[in-house]
Design a protein around this motif. Structure first.
Motif, PDB file in Angstrom:
ATOM      1  N   SER A 137      35.372  37.470  38.507  1.00 19.64           N
ATOM      2  CA  SER A 137      33.927  37.691  38.574  1.00 19.64           C
ATOM      3  C   SER A 137      33.183  36.668  37.741  1.00 19.64           C
ATOM      4  CB  SER A 137      33.592  39.111  38.087  1.00 19.64           C
ATOM      5  OG  SER A 137      34.182  40.095  38.914  1.00 19.64           O
ATOM      6  N   ASP A 138      33.695  36.372  36.554  1.00 18.93           N
ATOM      7  CA  ASP A 138      33.079  35.350  35.711  1.00 18.93           C
ATOM      8  C   ASP A 138      33.164  33.982  36.375  1.00 18.93           C
ATOM      9  OD1 ASP A 138      32.271  37.056  33.773  1.00 18.93           O
ATOM     10  OD2 ASP A 138      33.632  36.332  32.211  1.00 18.93           O
ATOM     11  N   HIS A 139      34.306  33.678  36.952  1.00 19.30           N
ATOM     12  CA  HIS A 139      34.513  32.380  37.581  1.00 19.30           C
ATOM     13  C   HIS A 139      33.582  32.197  38.786  1.00 19.30           C
ATOM     14  CE1 HIS A 139      36.703  28.785  38.754  1.00 19.30           C
ATOM     15  NE2 HIS A 139      36.861  29.275  39.973  1.00 19.30           N
ATOM     16  N   ARG A 140      33.398  33.262  39.561  1.00 17.97           N
ATOM     17  CA  ARG A 140      32.543  33.194  40.747  1.00 17.97           C
ATOM     18  C   ARG A 140      31.063  33.380  40.419  1.00 17.97           C
ATOM     19  NH1 ARG A 140      33.705  37.681  44.570  1.00 17.97           N
ATOM     20  NH2 ARG A 140      32.483  36.426  46.015  1.00 17.97           N
ATOM     21  N   CYS A 141      30.786  33.891  39.201  1.00 22.72           N
ATOM     22  CA  CYS A 141      29.415  34.288  38.842  1.00 22.72           C
ATOM     23  C   CYS A 141      28.902  35.325  39.842  1.00 22.72           C
ATOM     24  CB  CYS A 141      28.482  33.077  38.781  1.00 22.72           C
ATOM     25  SG  CYS A 141      28.923  31.896  37.500  1.00 22.72           S
ATOM     26  N   CYS A 142      29.800  36.163  40.282  1.00 22.66           N
ATOM     27  CA  CYS A 142      29.476  37.208  41.255  1.00 22.66           C
ATOM     28  C   CYS A 142      30.467  38.346  41.039  1.00 22.66           C
ATOM     29  CB  CYS A 142      29.596  36.654  42.678  1.00 22.66           C
ATOM     30  SG  CYS A 142      29.304  37.884  43.969  1.00 22.66           S
ATOM     31  N   PRO A 143      29.982  39.575  40.900  1.00 21.58           N
ATOM     32  CA  PRO A 143      30.892  40.678  40.586  1.00 21.58           C
ATOM     33  C   PRO A 143      31.884  40.987  41.696  1.00 21.58           C
ATOM     34  CG  PRO A 143      28.692  41.513  41.069  1.00 21.58           C
ATOM     35  CD  PRO A 143      28.577  40.021  40.993  1.00 21.58           C
ATOM     36  N   ILE A 238      39.852  52.382  43.114  1.00 17.38           N
ATOM     37  CA  ILE A 238      40.378  51.051  42.812  1.00 17.38           C
ATOM     38  C   ILE A 238      39.867  50.026  43.818  1.00 17.38           C
ATOM     39  CG2 ILE A 238      42.485  49.661  42.694  1.00 17.38           C
ATOM     40  CD1 ILE A 238      43.872  52.270  41.640  1.00 17.38           C
ATOM     41  N   LEU A 239      39.859  50.378  45.099  1.00 12.06           N
ATOM     42  CA  LEU A 239      39.349  49.453  46.111  1.00 12.06           C
ATOM     43  C   LEU A 239      37.873  49.154  45.865  1.00 12.06           C
ATOM     44  CD1 LEU A 239      39.441  47.785  48.655  1.00 12.06           C
ATOM     45  CD2 LEU A 239      39.268  49.900  50.000  1.00 12.06           C
ATOM     46  N   TYR A 240      37.086  50.168  45.554  1.00  9.61           N
ATOM     47  CA  TYR A 240      35.665  49.963  45.250  1.00  9.61           C
ATOM     48  C   TYR A 240      35.518  49.007  44.055  1.00  9.61           C
ATOM     49  CZ  TYR A 240      30.736  51.003  44.294  1.00  9.61           C
ATOM     50  OH  TYR A 240      29.376  50.900  44.075  1.00  9.61           O
ATOM     51  N   ALA A 241      36.338  49.216  43.015  1.00  9.50           N
ATOM     52  CA  ALA A 241      36.268  48.365  41.827  1.00  9.50           C
ATOM     53  C   ALA A 241      36.596  46.920  42.172  1.00  9.50           C
ATOM     54  CB  ALA A 241      37.210  48.888  40.747  1.00  9.50           C
ATOM     55  N   SER A 244      33.521  45.392  44.256  1.00  7.72           N
ATOM     56  CA  SER A 244      32.181  45.466  43.667  1.00  7.72           C
ATOM     57  C   SER A 244      32.137  45.037  42.206  1.00  7.72           C
ATOM     58  CB  SER A 244      31.625  46.890  43.782  1.00  7.72           C
ATOM     59  OG  SER A 244      32.331  47.758  42.906  1.00  7.72           O
ATOM     60  N   GLY A 245      33.293  45.016  41.528  1.00 13.18           N
ATOM     61  CA  GLY A 245      33.310  44.652  40.117  1.00 13.18           C
ATOM     62  C   GLY A 245      32.850  45.756  39.193  1.00 13.18           C
ATOM     63  N   LYS A 246      32.728  46.969  39.696  1.00 17.01           N
ATOM     64  CA  LYS A 246      32.346  48.096  38.853  1.00 17.01           C
ATOM     65  C   LYS A 246      32.947  49.370  39.433  1.00 17.01           C
ATOM     66  CE  LYS A 246      27.929  48.799  41.255  1.00 17.01           C
ATOM     67  NZ  LYS A 246      26.451  48.842  41.104  1.00 17.01           N
ATOM     68  N   LEU A 247      32.851  50.450  38.682  1.00 15.45           N
ATOM     69  CA  LEU A 247      33.384  51.726  39.136  1.00 15.45           C
ATOM     70  C   LEU A 247      32.333  52.471  39.956  1.00 15.45           C
ATOM     71  CD1 LEU A 247      35.111  52.700  35.776  1.00 15.45           C
ATOM     72  CD2 LEU A 247      36.268  52.032  37.890  1.00 15.45           C
ATOM     73  N   PRO A 248      32.753  53.232  40.968  1.00 16.76           N
ATOM     74  CA  PRO A 248      31.781  53.911  41.825  1.00 16.76           C
ATOM     75  C   PRO A 248      31.045  55.043  41.120  1.00 16.76           C
ATOM     76  CG  PRO A 248      34.014  54.575  42.397  1.00 16.76           C
ATOM     77  CD  PRO A 248      34.133  53.455  41.417  1.00 16.76           C
ATOM     78  N   GLY A 368      27.702  42.146  33.109  1.00 19.18           N
ATOM     79  CA  GLY A 368      26.849  43.051  33.864  1.00 19.18           C
ATOM     80  C   GLY A 368      27.579  43.973  34.807  1.00 19.18           C
ATOM     81  N   LEU A 369      28.914  43.960  34.784  1.00 21.42           N
ATOM     82  CA  LEU A 369      29.657  44.687  35.807  1.00 21.42           C
ATOM     83  C   LEU A 369      29.819  46.163  35.506  1.00 21.42           C
ATOM     84  CD1 LEU A 369      32.511  42.210  36.697  1.00 21.42           C
ATOM     85  CD2 LEU A 369      30.282  42.481  37.732  1.00 21.42           C
ATOM     86  N   GLY A 370      30.052  46.497  34.271  1.00 21.42           N
ATOM     87  CA  GLY A 370      30.350  47.883  33.939  1.00 21.42           C
ATOM     88  C   GLY A 370      31.783  48.256  34.243  1.00 21.42           C
ATOM     89  N   LEU A 371      32.641  47.289  34.550  1.00 21.11           N
ATOM     90  CA  LEU A 371      34.041  47.577  34.813  1.00 21.11           C
ATOM     91  C   LEU A 371      34.814  47.311  33.542  1.00 21.11           C
ATOM     92  CD1 LEU A 371      36.151  48.422  36.827  1.00 21.11           C
ATOM     93  CD2 LEU A 371      36.378  46.056  37.547  1.00 21.11           C
ATOM     94  N   ARG A 372      35.164  48.358  32.836  1.00 19.37           N
ATOM     95  CA  ARG A 372      35.817  48.252  31.541  1.00 19.37           C
ATOM     96  C   ARG A 372      37.016  49.180  31.480  1.00 19.37           C
ATOM     97  NH1 ARG A 372      33.491  44.432  31.882  1.00 19.37           N
ATOM     98  NH2 ARG A 372      31.838  43.537  30.616  1.00 19.37           N
ATOM     99  N   SER A 373      37.818  49.001  30.448  1.00 18.83           N
ATOM    100  CA  SER A 373      38.995  49.839  30.272  1.00 18.83           C
ATOM    101  C   SER A 373      38.606  51.303  30.176  1.00 18.83           C
ATOM    102  CB  SER A 373      39.735  49.426  29.000  1.00 18.83           C
ATOM    103  OG  SER A 373      40.766  50.322  28.715  1.00 18.83           O
ATOM    104  N   THR A 374      39.436  52.167  30.771  1.00 16.71           N
ATOM    105  CA  THR A 374      39.141  53.604  30.764  1.00 16.71           C
ATOM    106  C   THR A 374      39.985  54.348  29.741  1.00 16.71           C
ATOM    107  OG1 THR A 374      40.774  53.951  32.500  1.00 16.71           O
ATOM    108  CG2 THR A 374      38.495  53.612  33.194  1.00 16.71           C
ATOM    109  N   VAL A 375      40.563  53.620  28.777  1.00 16.46           N
ATOM    110  CA  VAL A 375      41.410  54.272  27.782  1.00 16.46           C
ATOM    111  C   VAL A 375      40.651  55.375  27.063  1.00 16.46           C
ATOM    112  CG1 VAL A 375      42.630  53.929  25.607  1.00 16.46           C
ATOM    113  CG2 VAL A 375      42.883  52.257  27.442  1.00 16.46           C
TER     114      VAL A 375
END
Length: 406
Positions: A137-143, A238-241, A244-248, A368-375
């Motif tokens: 996502s960072d490399h593409r500048c797109c989530p 997982i597919l949504y993540a 989209s680069g984020k959790l549904p 800006g993605l909101g996709l982070r570890s869920t620990v």
């Protein structure tokens, strides 16, 4: 003084682990590649003597052309009694039951003493799917990942989960952090700590476990649930993540999460209608309304991945037959610690590229993605391949996921 004392104790414990691994035929490095509530995972090297006595290990590493493994060290002293008596044996049993699938991490052997248990595992050097999504996502500048790559990874994940279910194993903790990538870009399902044998086809489970962001609504509602159907919900998350680069659905409180689930997912602009349809089919509130693995594998969005994966597996199988020296020689015993500061750069076959992004992993996140570890949101007690033939269509049955189409 307390800090110095703690560091000395940690160093002493580590040196004990180095010796225990050496006694069992492995050279443990100081490179930590993962950690859990009661465990740490280190890069290690299998000695030639050990490979001579472990055919499972030798056959797999011969195809990979290196001697690297991952060793998971579990502290029996720190872990609750229930973990040692119930969850750890389940993890080992599940890994043994799902052995020899290209997309499930391989367990080569285990050994233990009164203080620690050691799991010698297949190394997946490119890290987990969460890191990969954020780096791309960072490399593409797109989530998110491009749909083509998400499709390829999804096919492998479905193949792995189908293999588990066909072996009578439900994972119950499917999430991006528990999906690894190896140096050839193959997906590896790992961390079977919450796995269980499903028993009868329609038997129900009651243990409240997993991570809130990936957990099926029936589990959040404290209902008895079907483990296979719960895994299907997690596949949809997982597919949504990936695309989209984020959790549904993102809420820490289960009752608020349920409210979001009832509204359904919101899709990013530009996502294909076919991909949206597949995600909706998996994220159904009613468990029996969810698409089954057979339906997922034959969904119009998924089918192109089958042909691409077949070609990839073929090239990998051909490459494994080439006589070549090991890329990473066994380190000498008088070296300080093997690979103490880094992992070797992954090797790819000619013409291949790292999946979807730059060849080097970066520990970065797209802010800006909101996709982070869920620990922090975890529930429960804690957080010889065949050479494929181009001349015969029957070779397709040797590729991951063939049983989905039977």
């Amino acid at each position: 003084m307390k800090g110095n004392g703690r560091r000395k104790l940690d160093q002493q414990n580590f040196m004990e682990q180095v010796q225990e691994c050496k006694d069992n035929g492995y050279l443990l490095s100081s490179k930590k590649i993962g950690s859990g509530a009661f465990s740490k995972v280190y890069l290690a090297y299998a000695t030639h003597e050990r490979m001579q006595h472990n055919s499972k290990l030798a056959s797999d590493l011969r195809g990979k052309r290196h001697t690297m493994v991952a060793i998971k060290i579990i502290s029996i002293a720190k872990a609750p009694v229930e973990f040692s008596r119930k969850f750890l044996p389940r993890e080992i049993s599940s890994l043994n039951a799902t052995y020899k699938h290209l997309n499930v991490v391989q367990l080569y052997e285990t050994y233990q003493n009164s203080q620690r248990s050691y799991l010698v595992l297949e190394l997946a050097a490119r890290g987990d799917l969460l890191e990969h999504i954020n780096a791309v996502s960072d490399h593409r500048c797109c989530p998110g990942l491009e749909e083509e790559e998400a499709r390829r990874l999804s096919w492998q994940l479905v193949s792995a989960v189908a293999h588990c279910h066909n072996s009578g194993i439900v994972h119950r903790d499917l999430k991006c952090e528990n999906i690894l990538l190896d140096d050839r870009g193959f997906l590896k399902l790992t961390d079977f700590g919450f796995a269980n044998r499903s028993g009868l086809k329609n038997s129900l489970l009651s243990t409240f476990c997993g991570s809130v962001a990936y957990t099926a609504p029936e589990i959040l509602m404290s209902k008895k649930y079907n483990g296979e159907q719960a895994d299907l919900w997690s596949l949809g998350v997982i597919l949504y993540a990936m695309v989209s680069g984020k959790l549904p659905f993102k809420e820490r409180q289960p009752h608020r999460m349920l409210q979001l689930m009832r509204r359904g997912p919101t899709f990013p602009p530009g996502l294909s209608p076919e991909c949206q349809d597949l995600i909706r089919g998996l994220l159904q509130l009613r468990p029996r309304a969810r698409l089954g693995l057979q339906q997922v594998a034959t969904h119009c969005w998924m089918l192109p991945a089958a042909h691409a994966l077949f070609r990839t597996v073929l090239v990998s199988a051909l490459e494994s037959q080439l006589p070549a020296p090991m890329d990473d020689a066994e380190p000498s015993e008088d070296s300080e610690h093997p690979a103490a500061g880094h992992l070797p750069r992954p090797r790819l076959w000619p013409g291949a590229r790292a999946p979807g992004g730059p060849p080097e992993r970066r520990n970065v996140g797209f802010s800006g993605l909101g996709l982070r570890s869920t620990v922090a949101a975890s529930l429960g007690i804690g957080t010889s391949r065949q050479l494929l033939s181009l001349c015969s269509m029957s070779a397709i049955r040797n590729m991951p996921g063939h049983y989905l189409l039977n």
